[in-house]
Design an enzyme around this catalytic site. Structure first.
Site, PDB file in Angstrom:
ATOM      1  N   LYS A 124      48.018  39.018  46.087  1.00 41.61           N
ATOM      2  CA  LYS A 124      46.745  39.532  46.568  1.00 41.61           C
ATOM      3  C   LYS A 124      46.954  40.655  47.582  1.00 41.61           C
ATOM      4  O   LYS A 124      47.947  40.669  48.300  1.00 41.61           O
ATOM      5  CB  LYS A 124      45.972  38.369  47.213  1.00 41.61           C
ATOM      6  CG  LYS A 124      44.546  38.707  47.480  1.00 41.61           C
ATOM      7  CD  LYS A 124      43.673  37.485  47.630  1.00 41.61           C
ATOM      8  CE  LYS A 124      42.305  37.895  48.135  1.00 41.61           C
ATOM      9  NZ  LYS A 124      41.690  38.972  47.367  1.00 41.61           N
ATOM     10  N   ALA A 125      46.030  41.579  47.612  1.00 41.60           N
ATOM     11  CA  ALA A 125      46.142  42.754  48.479  1.00 41.60           C
ATOM     12  C   ALA A 125      46.427  42.402  49.938  1.00 41.60           C
ATOM     13  O   ALA A 125      45.892  41.429  50.460  1.00 41.60           O
ATOM     14  CB  ALA A 125      44.849  43.564  48.404  1.00 41.60           C
ATOM     15  N   ASN A 146      47.183  50.167  46.132  1.00 42.41           N
ATOM     16  CA  ASN A 146      45.796  49.925  45.731  1.00 42.41           C
ATOM     17  C   ASN A 146      44.901  51.046  46.262  1.00 42.41           C
ATOM     18  O   ASN A 146      44.460  51.012  47.408  1.00 42.41           O
ATOM     19  CB  ASN A 146      45.354  48.567  46.288  1.00 42.41           C
ATOM     20  CG  ASN A 146      43.986  48.156  45.799  1.00 42.41           C
ATOM     21  OD1 ASN A 146      43.239  48.964  45.258  1.00 42.41           O
ATOM     22  ND2 ASN A 146      43.650  46.904  46.003  1.00 42.41           N
ATOM     23  N   CYS A 156      40.305  49.907  44.726  1.00 36.54           N
ATOM     24  CA  CYS A 156      39.387  48.775  44.872  1.00 36.54           C
ATOM     25  C   CYS A 156      37.968  49.310  45.031  1.00 36.54           C
ATOM     26  O   CYS A 156      37.686  50.051  45.971  1.00 36.54           O
ATOM     27  CB  CYS A 156      39.742  47.917  46.076  1.00 36.54           C
ATOM     28  SG  CYS A 156      38.561  46.560  46.273  1.00 36.54           S
ATOM     29  N   GLY A 205      37.956  41.623  32.579  1.00 30.07           N
ATOM     30  CA  GLY A 205      37.860  40.772  31.391  1.00 30.07           C
ATOM     31  C   GLY A 205      37.940  41.582  30.108  1.00 30.07           C
ATOM     32  O   GLY A 205      38.066  42.813  30.135  1.00 30.07           O
ATOM     33  N   SER A 220      41.618  38.185  35.278  1.00 30.29           N
ATOM     34  CA  SER A 220      40.582  37.164  35.387  1.00 30.29           C
ATOM     35  C   SER A 220      40.717  36.024  34.386  1.00 30.29           C
ATOM     36  O   SER A 220      40.089  34.975  34.563  1.00 30.29           O
ATOM     37  CB  SER A 220      39.192  37.796  35.318  1.00 30.29           C
ATOM     38  OG  SER A 220      39.155  38.839  34.384  1.00 30.29           O
TER      39      SER A 220
END
Lengths: 254, 307
Positions: free
Chosen positions: B45-46, B126, B129, B216, B265
């Site tokens: 995770k970031a 990143n 986002c 997705g 996801s």
């Protein structure tokens, strides 16, 4: 926590848009505390699982009873599932009511709508431990009411409906002043209700179970978080799906 | 014997499958379902310079073939990640890719410098986002800013840097070229597409942040197209992501030009998905008459129509 294809052994409508679903499998033997939930994959047509609280566990039958309300396409598709069908279930998930640590003689249970079911599992557990139980159950209208007779078999029950079609007209918070003698409260329902209950019962030891839209349901995605009230806590949040859904009211900011 | 190994800058992968950043936390939760050492790598995770609480809830909404999310880069901050999260993952002996996020150039520099001294194998920058108000996405849609922040992060640490590209741009190739010119070692693509849902009953956006990132299977064709374009235009290896749920999805990404893939996801739907894909991959490759992952990369056949 495990993923299991559970068999539907009962499925019926019990109130307006409200269904009772009983699932059989090995998962029930792992349920530790009332207030835990399961995460259901309705079908491949739906991307996210649906969290549903556990209303009852029957260890002899190896089944869990779930009550759910139709909230959208996913829960509507769930209503079409029939006895004998299998459902992809992840669970038991979350941290429930800490019944083993409780120091209580008379418990007040306050449930709103689809927040009522986990309190039934709790009521049965409390009763089995010799703790007196009384309940305030809130619903939108008479057509939405369910399980009151089951709660009555465990203790006094007060019903509130928003439109006054049954019991006291208004909200559960309108009924709270009418009852006394309890030393601990337990509440589950919409956040706005929990907020009202928390303010009204300030000073009374309690536990609340919080509802939120979930992503993974296992604590990895940070979708269902609640701010924590403890400034000493360097994390600054609790995860509803894994740290909760049950919290002490003073622990979180609603 | 099917060879699933892939060598990328800083990443010796035993297979090309890794969980995507933001969909796997720091691995702890998924470690209860299977042995994380089976993963090709783990994208965590970031990390931001200081801890972030993120956005208000609700943060997720379901969509057709996907979901929207607006978590808002919630994380305990780079120091806590290095001190408390990395030690949990290290015993798995699997490469860790740390996701570097920030609001300002200085934030990115600080996070990259700190992670540069940690045990992670590579950094994922990143700049895409869509769910943070300041910084974040601007760096990912402006080629000059993308160039500057990539160069800064490259200088701040010796770790290989994979720039995570945003699909929310007019020309993805320009962004990929800016990253390449700035010295990026690889690309990861794509991040989520900005989307929105409104509840017809309340007439309000479902997500508190109003908009969220769409992920997705719904976004897979967009990702495949962008990877195909970028693969032909730049010389950087690509980690592909967006809606991967099956081994055929993985093969499709490899054919388009990805060298490895990240599963996002789908982990929410099935917590065992990465392990299942890794287990099934050798058979799937042989069913398509491939003997290694390497031979598939960029192998799309261009159909020409004659009249």
């Amino acid at each position: 926590m495990q993923r299991e294809w559970m068999t539907i052994v009962a499925h019926q409508s019990i109130a307006n848009q409200t269904y009772l679903l009983e699932l059989q499998g090995s998962l029930p033997q792992f349920v530790e505390t009332p207030g835990q939930f399961v995460h259901i994959q309705v079908s491949d047509d739906f991307f996210l699982r649906r969290p549903v609280s556990i209303a009852d566990v029957d260890s002899d039958k190896g089944s869990v009873t779930l009550l759910y309300k139709v909230m959208g396409k996913g829960t509507d598709a769930l209503t079409k599932k029939q006895i004998g069908d299998k459902l992809d279930v992840l669970g038991p998930s979350g941290t429930g009511f800490p019944i083993d640590e409780l120091m209580t003689n008379k418990a007040l249970l306050i449930g709103g709508g689809i927040g009522v079911p986990p309190l039934y599992c709790l009521a049965k557990n409390l009763k089995a431990r010799g703790i007196e139980v009384m309940s305030i159950l809130g619903f939108r209208s008479r057509e939405d009411v369910f399980f009151t007779e089951k709660f009555q078999s465990l203790g006094d029950v007060h019903v509130a409906t928003n439109d006054g079609s049954m019991g006291t007209r208004g909200f559960v918070t309108d009924v709270i002043p009418q009852v006394d003698g309890y030393d601990t409260y337990f509440s589950c329902g919409p956040t706005v209700m929990l907020k009202g209950v928390k303010e009204q019962l300030k000073g009374v030891p309690g536990y609340i179970s919080i509802e939120e839209r979930m992503g993974c349901g296992v604590g990895a995605c940070f979708a269902c978080v609640v701010e924590c009230a403890d400034e000493e806590d360097t994390k600054g949040y609790r995860k509803i799906c894994s740290d909760g859904p049950v919290f002490r009211p003073e622990e979180v900011i609603l | 014997m099917i060879d699933t190994k892939v060598d990328l800058p800083g990443l010796q992968l035993k297979n090309p499958v890794m969980p995507a950043s933001g969909c796997f936390g720091f691995g702890r939760e998924f470690a209860q379902f299977y042995d994380l050492s089976q993963l090709g790598a783990i994208m965590i995770k970031a990390a931001t310079a200081t801890k972030r609480f993120g956005n208000a809830t609700p943060r997720v909404a379901e969509t057709a073939s996907g979901m929207l999310n607006a978590i808002g880069l919630q994380n305990p901050g780079v120091d806590a990640i290095i001190d408390e999260e990395l030690p949990f993952l290290e015993p798995y002996n699997t490469p860790i890719v740390a996701n570097v996020a920030g609001s300002t150039m200085e934030d990115y520099e600080e996070v990259a410098a700190k992670l540069g001294k940690s045990t992670v194998s590579a950094l994922e920058l990143n700049i895409s986002c869509p769910n943070v108000k300041e910084g974040g996405v601007q760096f990912g849609v402006d080629p000059e800013l993308a160039y500057t922040v990539t160069k800064l992060v490259k200088e701040a640490s010796a770790k290989p840097v994979y720039v995570k590209l945003s699909p929310n741009v007019t020309d993805i190739v320009t962004m990929a070229k800016a990253a390449e010119e700035a010295g990026a070692d690889g690309l990861s693509m794509i991040n989520t597409l900005t989307g929105m849902r409104i509840d017809p009953f309340t007439r309000k956006p479902i997500i508190a942040n109003q908009t969220g990132g769409l992920s997705g299977p719904a976004i897979k064709p967009v990702a495949i197209r962008m990877i195909h374009q970028v693969y032909q235009a730049v010389n950087l290896p690509i980690i592909g992501m967006g809606g991967i749920e099956t081994t055929d999805d993985i093969i499709e990404y490899l054919l388009a030009g990805a060298s490895a893939v990240a599963v996002g996801s789908a982990n929410f739907k099935n917590p065992y998905i990465c392990k299942e894909l890794i287990d099934q991959l050798p058979d799937a490759l042989s069913a398509h008459q491939f003997s290694s992952v390497k031979e598939i990369i960029g192998g799309v056949h261009h159909q020409t129509t004659s009249t």
